[in-house]
Design a protein around this motif. Structure first.
Motif, mmCIF file in Angstrom:
data_model
loop_
_atom_site.group_PDB
_atom_site.id
_atom_site.type_symbol
_atom_site.label_atom_id
_atom_site.label_comp_id
_atom_site.label_asym_id
_atom_site.label_seq_id
_atom_site.Cartn_x
_atom_site.Cartn_y
_atom_site.Cartn_z
ATOM 1 N N PHE A 201 37.341 69.197 21.776
ATOM 2 C CA PHE A 201 38.783 69.487 21.811
ATOM 3 C C PHE A 201 39.057 70.595 20.811
ATOM 4 O O PHE A 201 38.716 70.469 19.630
ATOM 5 C CB PHE A 201 39.622 68.255 21.470
ATOM 6 N N LEU A 202 39.667 71.670 21.291
ATOM 7 C CA LEU A 202 39.987 72.832 20.461
ATOM 8 C C LEU A 202 41.454 72.788 20.062
ATOM 9 O O LEU A 202 42.343 72.852 20.921
ATOM 10 C CB LEU A 202 39.682 74.117 21.235
ATOM 11 N N VAL A 203 41.714 72.665 18.774
ATOM 12 C CA VAL A 203 43.087 72.645 18.256
ATOM 13 C C VAL A 203 43.562 74.083 18.071
ATOM 14 O O VAL A 203 42.898 74.893 17.415
ATOM 15 C CB VAL A 203 43.150 71.886 16.919
ATOM 16 N N THR A 204 44.705 74.402 18.642
ATOM 17 C CA THR A 204 45.135 75.800 18.722
ATOM 18 C C THR A 204 46.213 76.196 17.714
ATOM 19 O O THR A 204 46.562 77.374 17.643
ATOM 20 C CB THR A 204 45.643 76.106 20.138
ATOM 21 N N ASP A 205 46.748 75.260 16.923
ATOM 22 C CA ASP A 205 47.818 75.605 15.985
ATOM 23 C C ASP A 205 47.404 76.727 15.035
ATOM 24 O O ASP A 205 48.144 77.692 14.825
ATOM 25 C CB ASP A 205 48.220 74.377 15.156
ATOM 26 N N CYS A 206 46.229 76.585 14.431
ATOM 27 C CA CYS A 206 45.702 77.579 13.489
ATOM 28 C C CYS A 206 44.330 78.037 13.987
ATOM 29 O O CYS A 206 43.348 78.030 13.240
ATOM 30 C CB CYS A 206 45.605 77.000 12.084
ATOM 31 N N ILE A 207 44.281 78.421 15.233
ATOM 32 C CA ILE A 207 43.004 78.759 15.858
ATOM 33 C C ILE A 207 42.348 79.921 15.121
ATOM 34 O O ILE A 207 43.017 80.866 14.683
ATOM 35 C CB ILE A 207 43.197 79.093 17.351
ATOM 36 N N GLU A 208 41.041 79.821 14.962
ATOM 37 C CA GLU A 208 40.246 80.878 14.340
ATOM 38 C C GLU A 208 39.383 81.487 15.442
ATOM 39 O O GLU A 208 38.332 80.948 15.792
ATOM 40 C CB GLU A 208 39.387 80.302 13.218
ATOM 41 N N ASN A 209 39.853 82.589 15.987
ATOM 42 C CA ASN A 209 39.214 83.174 17.168
ATOM 43 C C ASN A 209 39.244 84.695 17.075
ATOM 44 O O ASN A 209 39.892 85.378 17.873
ATOM 45 C CB ASN A 209 39.935 82.693 18.434
ATOM 46 N N PRO A 210 38.531 85.262 16.076
ATOM 47 C CA PRO A 210 38.616 86.710 15.846
ATOM 48 C C PRO A 210 38.097 87.544 17.013
ATOM 49 O O PRO A 210 38.492 88.703 17.158
ATOM 50 C CB PRO A 210 37.754 86.921 14.589
ATOM 51 N N GLU A 211 37.229 86.974 17.830
ATOM 52 C CA GLU A 211 36.702 87.718 18.966
ATOM 53 C C GLU A 211 37.553 87.544 20.219
ATOM 54 O O GLU A 211 37.213 88.069 21.280
ATOM 55 C CB GLU A 211 35.261 87.280 19.242
ATOM 56 N N PHE A 218 37.624 75.166 27.360
ATOM 57 C CA PHE A 218 37.560 73.959 26.546
ATOM 58 C C PHE A 218 38.849 73.148 26.706
ATOM 59 O O PHE A 218 39.933 73.723 26.853
ATOM 60 C CB PHE A 218 37.408 74.312 25.066
ATOM 61 N N PRO A 219 38.763 71.823 26.632
ATOM 62 C CA PRO A 219 39.992 71.045 26.448
ATOM 63 C C PRO A 219 40.664 71.519 25.162
ATOM 64 O O PRO A 219 40.002 71.640 24.122
ATOM 65 C CB PRO A 219 39.480 69.607 26.318
#
Length: 236
Positions: A201-211, A218-219
């Motif tokens: 489960f990927l939490v998106t509030d403070c997502i770390e996704n520089p790429e 993903f869920p």
């Protein structure tokens, strides 16, 4: 499923990684500059030590790898900083909580999961000593005792996103990948747990996704949505 793994930074503790690093490094340089260390040189040595831990092939603990590289950069006398840094992480480091978004308390959520019979693991990237983890956990109403297992740089020989990091956890807690759910905010570091069979489960509030990788594979959802999902889990 009977075991739930939680990432810490950006997941249980809602903050943006760049804000955290800036605040952390600022305090650390302030602490160590009076001891004769140049700020830029110190930060460069830290990053090289972190990079070595990320690339650790398992031959040594992350702590051993870090201090080997750190002292290569700053000299053997820098080994004396270990006790000073432990003190820093229990004291001055607490001021970094200023980057936290809101004043979250995760204790009730984790207590409910434990009462349902779930084994809980703090699967934070093991590049810090235990003292730094305890301080950050307090920011969200938790302690290491809320988990059956916590990864830190002393007990770990791999780091995210290496799947061997997750294999090491499975060995430590005597579980199979299919027994586990990994919750995190980074589609590379945390979602690599899927390579060992864990649910994700990927939490998106403070997502770390520089790429800027696609996350729909993903869920995923907000932390509030995660809490609703966890509340709906049956006892195990």
């Amino acid at each position: 499923m009977n075991t739930i793994l939680f990432d810490l930074d950006g997941t249980l503790a809602p903050f943006q990684q760049d804000e955290f690093i800036n605040a952390y490094f600022g305090l650390l340089v302030k602490k160590l500059t009076p001891m004769g260390y140049h700020g830029d040189q110190l930060i460069q040595a830290l990053w090289k030590g972190v990079s070595a831990m990320i690339k650790n092939d398992g031959s040594y603990t992350n702590r051993q790898v870090f201090w080997k590289v750190f002292t290569q950069e700053l000299g053997a006398q820098a080994l004396a900083l270990e006790s000073i840094l432990d003190s820093f992480y229990t004291q001055e480091f607490d001021a970094v909580r200023s980057v936290l978004r809101g004043n979250p308390d995760r204790s009730g959520m984790l207590r409910a999961l434990r009462e349902k019979g779930y084994q809980l693991v703090l699967a934070t990237n093991p590049i810090f000593p235990a003292a730094a983890l305890e301080t950050r956990l307090r920011w969200v109403g938790l302690a290491s005792s809320d988990f059956q297992y916590v990864t830190d740089y002393e007990n770990s020989r791999h780091s995210k996103p290496n799947p061997d990091y997750y294999r090491d956890i499975l060995t430590a807690v005597d579980r199979q990948g299919g027994d586990c759910l990994m919750i995190g905010n980074n589609p590379v570091d945390d979602m690599s747990a899927g390579e060992v069979g864990m649910a994700l489960f990927l939490v998106t509030d403070c997502i770390e996704n520089p790429e800027h990788l696609p996350v729909n594979q993903f869920p995923h959802g907000s932390f509030a949505e995660l809490e609703m999902m966890l509340e709906g889990l049956p006892a195990c």
